[in-house]
Motif scaffolding. Structure first.
Motif, PDB file in Angstrom:
ATOM      1  N   ARG A 273      76.043  58.961  29.156  1.00  0.00           N
ATOM      2  CA  ARG A 273      74.983  59.897  28.787  1.00  0.00           C
ATOM      3  C   ARG A 273      73.622  59.391  29.264  1.00  0.00           C
ATOM      4  N   ARG A 279      67.105  63.279  27.369  1.00  0.00           N
ATOM      5  CA  ARG A 279      67.731  64.442  26.745  1.00  0.00           C
ATOM      6  C   ARG A 279      66.740  65.228  25.887  1.00  0.00           C
ATOM      7  N   PHE A 475      74.572  65.448  33.410  1.00  0.00           N
ATOM      8  CA  PHE A 475      74.178  66.012  32.120  1.00  0.00           C
ATOM      9  C   PHE A 475      73.633  67.428  32.298  1.00  0.00           C
ATOM     10  N   SER A 479      74.948  71.094  30.782  1.00  0.00           N
ATOM     11  CA  SER A 479      74.061  72.021  30.071  1.00  0.00           C
ATOM     12  C   SER A 479      74.089  73.400  30.714  1.00  0.00           C
TER      13      SER A 479
END
Length: 521
Positions: A273, A279, A475, A479
């Motif tokens: 991650r 994030r 990532f 999304s």
């Protein structure tokens, strides 16, 4: 080119996915409550010791995580629970004292607004970090339950102290297997992924089997990343690699469905991650999904609370938490509608269970055991079927909020049903009427983030920067996939028109990842 469609209604409403071995986590949830609460009862503190459950909620957040990071996750969750238990008790004491002194029933809006702020902040953080279930639910439930305790004569300091005892128990129980079996979380995650892949490749797989397999694979790889096993020649990495390759071979044979979660799987190890800072920065985009969730919560929660007060309900908190729990996990209208049905029917069955418990004259120790069993039931079904989880959550909240005192069962049942209907109605109205075109904006924003990261990756030259940007790109692709699925569920016609552009962007992103890191499996 086909686009993702929701799973059949029967599967979404009645399905209970297996998701690997659940009983160890169920036992930990129960033991985390029993340890401090039974100790408190033995020391003469009576039923108030059950308040330790509020801190013990933190044990749930450690499930599925390697011990190497679990202690930190549970510690943070525990600190949040203790803080919110104190906040809820303080606001509950303020409202109780004001109304007892003859103040306006609108004092209840202080609790409504507090719960609104708490769930909005927690939902933003949980969605931004992609933490998944139980998300913002247990923090909000902590505020809701603790706010009822001052009316029973429990002080704010008592609530906070018992919550802290439960938090310490949660950390102890979560880490209890570290010395004896330090690789248990990783083994469980890999076993769950292998079983999910086997189910997806069966002759007659369930409707969501393939998507569940990919999610389980991603979760298992992240668990191995957290345990620092990726890149090592370890039996668990070899087992997971074999399952990954079997699933990826099937996914590569279905190139038309590129916005489903399945196509976020390639024959290479998923990257770890991105940083928390990255994030949350992504979530801070006002056009993104996190702010859409927050905006709807800021409308629905005060509206549900105000309506409940207007209809004469003494405590509007159940209407608020009902609306919040339908909206806090994402902007998908289809899934949100099913969640509303789960909330209503689960609450009805939960009230029936509470009515049965209310007929019993429970000792403090028996009350603690009942709370522990209800906590175990909540943990068993919270991620798997929200409706079944509500059968346990409803009596858990009512038993803890009353600490075993006798209540007017008719009044409690009437108020909870009324508040549930209000909360569900308000949440569904907001879900469908507030920011109705948000799914388009969210998908455009997500795809723009992918394109922007691809551009920065093309300009990067330093190996460290390239590696970090690749992690960010993966990532962003996840999304974008989530945004596309939401759009496809909400407006298939519009999504179908946009699909070729979205599909091309994803193929480009995955080709870039493969070029930089290669098929490392």
């Amino acid at each position: 080119m086909p686009i993702p469609a929701p799973a059949p209604a029967r599967s979404l409403l009645l399905g209970v996915p297996k998701q690997g071995r659940r009983w160890p986590g169920v036992v930990r949830a129960a033991v985390g409550v029993c340890l401090p609460a039974l100790a408190g009862v033995a020391l003469g503190h009576s039923a108030v010791a059950a308040t330790a459950t509020l801190g013990a909620f933190a044990v749930v957040y450690g499930e599925g995580r390697a011990y190497r990071v679990r202690w930190r996750v549970v510690s943070i969750a525990a600190a949040v629970m203790v803080l919110l238990a104190g906040v809820g008790a303080a606001v509950g004491a303020l409202v109780h004292d004001a109304t007892a002194a003859g103040g306006s029933p609108l004092w209840g809006m202080a609790l409504v607004l507090t719960m609104t702020v708490v769930v909005a902040v927690c939902a933003f953080v949980v969605d931004g970090l992609r933490l998944g279930a139980p998300g913002a639910f247990l923090p909000l439930l902590t505020v809701e339950i603790s706010s009822a305790l001052p009316a029973l004569g429990v002080s704010v300091s008592e609530v906070t102290s018992w919550a802290a005892a439960g938090a310490a128990s949660a950390l102890l129980v979560s880490m209890s297997g570290l010395l004896a079996r330090p690789r248990t979380p990783e083994r469980a995650a890999v076993a769950t992924a292998v079983a999910a892949v086997d189910a997806a490749l069966a002759d007659s797989p369930a409707p969501n089997a393939r998507r569940d397999a990919v999610r389980s694979l991603h979760a298992a790889w992240q668990c191995l990343h957290d345990a620092a096993l990726v890149g090592r020649d370890h039996p668990l990495t070899r087992t997971l690699r074999a399952a990954h390759l079997r699933c990826a071979a099937v996914v590569d044979g279905h190139d038309a469905d590129h916005a489903s979660d399945e196509d976020d799987l390639r024959p290479q190890v998923p990257l770890p991650r991105p940083s928390i800072r990255y994030r949350l920065a992504r979530a801070a985009h006002f056009r993104g999904r996190s702010w859409t969730i927050v905006a709807r919560l800021l409308v629905a929660c005060p509206a549900a609370g105000l309506l409940a007060l207007g209809l004469g309900v003494a405590r509007p908190d159940w209407a608020v938490i009902t609306a919040a729990m339908i909206l806090h996990q994402g902007p998908d209208r289809v899934l949100g509608t099913y969640r509303g049905l789960h909330r209503f029917f689960g609450t009805v069955l939960g009230l029936a269970l509470f009515a049965a418990l209310a007929t019993l004259d429970l000792s403090p120790a028996a009350l603690v055991l009942v709370v522990a069993l209800l906590m175990a039931g909540t943990e068993a079904f919270l991620v798997r079927n929200y409706g079944l989880a509500m059968v346990f959550i409803t009596p858990l909240a009512l038993v803890l909020g009353g600490l075993g005192t006798h209540v007017d069962l008719v009044a409690v049942t009437r108020d909870r049903l009324l508040e549930t209907v209000l909360g569900v109605a308000v949440a569904l109205l907001v879900l469908w009427a507030v920011l109705p075109g948000s799914y388009r904006r969210i998908l455009r924003d997500a795809d723009e983030q992918v394109a922007g990261t691809i551009g920065r990756l093309g300009d990067a030259r330093e190996p460290a920067a390239v590696a970090e940007l690749c992690r960010d790109l993966e990532f962003d692709l996840h999304s974008s996939t989530t945004a596309a699925i939401t759009a496809a569920h909400t407006d298939p016609a519009w999504t179908l028109d946009r699909w070729p552009e979205h599909h091309h962007l994803h193929e480009l992103g995955h080709r870039i990842l493969t070029r930089h890191f290669g098929p490392r499996l």
